[in-house]
Design a protein around this motif. Sequence first.
Motif, mmCIF file in Angstrom:
data_model
loop_
_atom_site.group_PDB
_atom_site.id
_atom_site.type_symbol
_atom_site.label_atom_id
_atom_site.label_comp_id
_atom_site.label_asym_id
_atom_site.label_seq_id
_atom_site.Cartn_x
_atom_site.Cartn_y
_atom_site.Cartn_z
ATOM 1 N N UNK A 4 43.648 -44.035 78.415
ATOM 2 C CA UNK A 4 43.749 -45.361 77.805
ATOM 3 C C UNK A 4 45.224 -45.724 77.665
ATOM 4 N N UNK A 5 45.579 -46.927 78.105
ATOM 5 C CA UNK A 5 46.964 -47.372 78.111
ATOM 6 C C UNK A 5 47.084 -48.611 77.222
ATOM 7 N N UNK A 6 47.776 -48.458 76.086
ATOM 8 C CA UNK A 6 47.956 -49.555 75.137
ATOM 9 C C UNK A 6 49.445 -49.835 74.986
ATOM 10 N N UNK A 7 49.849 -51.067 75.249
ATOM 11 C CA UNK A 7 51.251 -51.448 75.063
ATOM 12 C C UNK A 7 51.397 -52.269 73.797
ATOM 13 N N UNK A 8 52.578 -52.172 73.195
ATOM 14 C CA UNK A 8 52.914 -52.948 71.998
ATOM 15 C C UNK A 8 54.069 -53.877 72.347
ATOM 16 N N UNK A 18 57.756 -49.988 64.206
ATOM 17 C CA UNK A 18 57.250 -49.401 62.956
ATOM 18 C C UNK A 18 55.728 -49.374 62.939
ATOM 19 N N UNK A 19 55.114 -50.434 63.416
ATOM 20 C CA UNK A 19 53.645 -50.495 63.464
ATOM 21 C C UNK A 19 53.106 -49.467 64.450
ATOM 22 N N UNK A 20 53.731 -49.361 65.615
ATOM 23 C CA UNK A 20 53.298 -48.378 66.608
ATOM 24 C C UNK A 20 53.349 -46.971 66.031
ATOM 25 N N UNK A 21 54.434 -46.638 65.346
ATOM 26 C CA UNK A 21 54.565 -45.296 64.768
ATOM 27 C C UNK A 21 53.475 -45.038 63.727
ATOM 28 N N UNK A 22 53.151 -46.049 62.921
ATOM 29 C CA UNK A 22 52.113 -45.890 61.904
ATOM 30 C C UNK A 22 50.754 -45.675 62.553
#
Length: 212
Positions: A4-8, A18-22
């Motif tokens: 699964x490949x999700x980009x931010x 910060x959201x990605x890390x959380x």
Amino acid sequence: MAGKFISFEGPDGAGKTSVLKKIGTKLEKQLGSQLILTREPGGNPISESIRRIILDRANTKMDARTEALLYAAARRQHLVEQIIPALEDDKVVLSDRYVDSSIAYQGAGREIGTKAVWQMNQFATAGLEPDLTIYLDIEPEEGIKRIKQHRQNEINRLDVEQLAFHKRVRAAYLELFNQYPDRIKLIDASQPFEKVVLAVQKAITQKYPDLF
């Protein structure tokens, strides 16, 4: 590829990293080593070296097309070293930026053309797109305000661009969202941080009910 490949994605100051890390911290409990957190430009020694050149505030003479080509080169190396092997190994990849960033920042922000940048990156990626893109949206004025308040030690060459640049970037992101609503999920990043995280988690769960 089974992974699964999700980009931010998001304009500067949206809180994307910060959201990605959380989200990564939450998913790590479930996925362990099957979770890959990475970023663009970067993710490996070659791409990180290119990152330092691109973002160095001393490189004021860098041509806009040179910048776009460097991003595409870093992205190609990132794909072959990190993303593709991870997806082939059925892992979940969360990437801090991908092609949409180049379209918004170089294509629109630098005004060299979104179509030209898209074509350049088709060559770099061989057409590999994320399965899901989380787009954190924020008004440019608020994003710049956040950068000045919270990122004084990390301000780079793109952060110091004029307001008009950041407005073009956001407009391009919104256009991408309108073009690809099935892939791109818009999250209001002006909300309190925890609400943004919950909204992102909900968007991911809608795509992948087995996560979280």
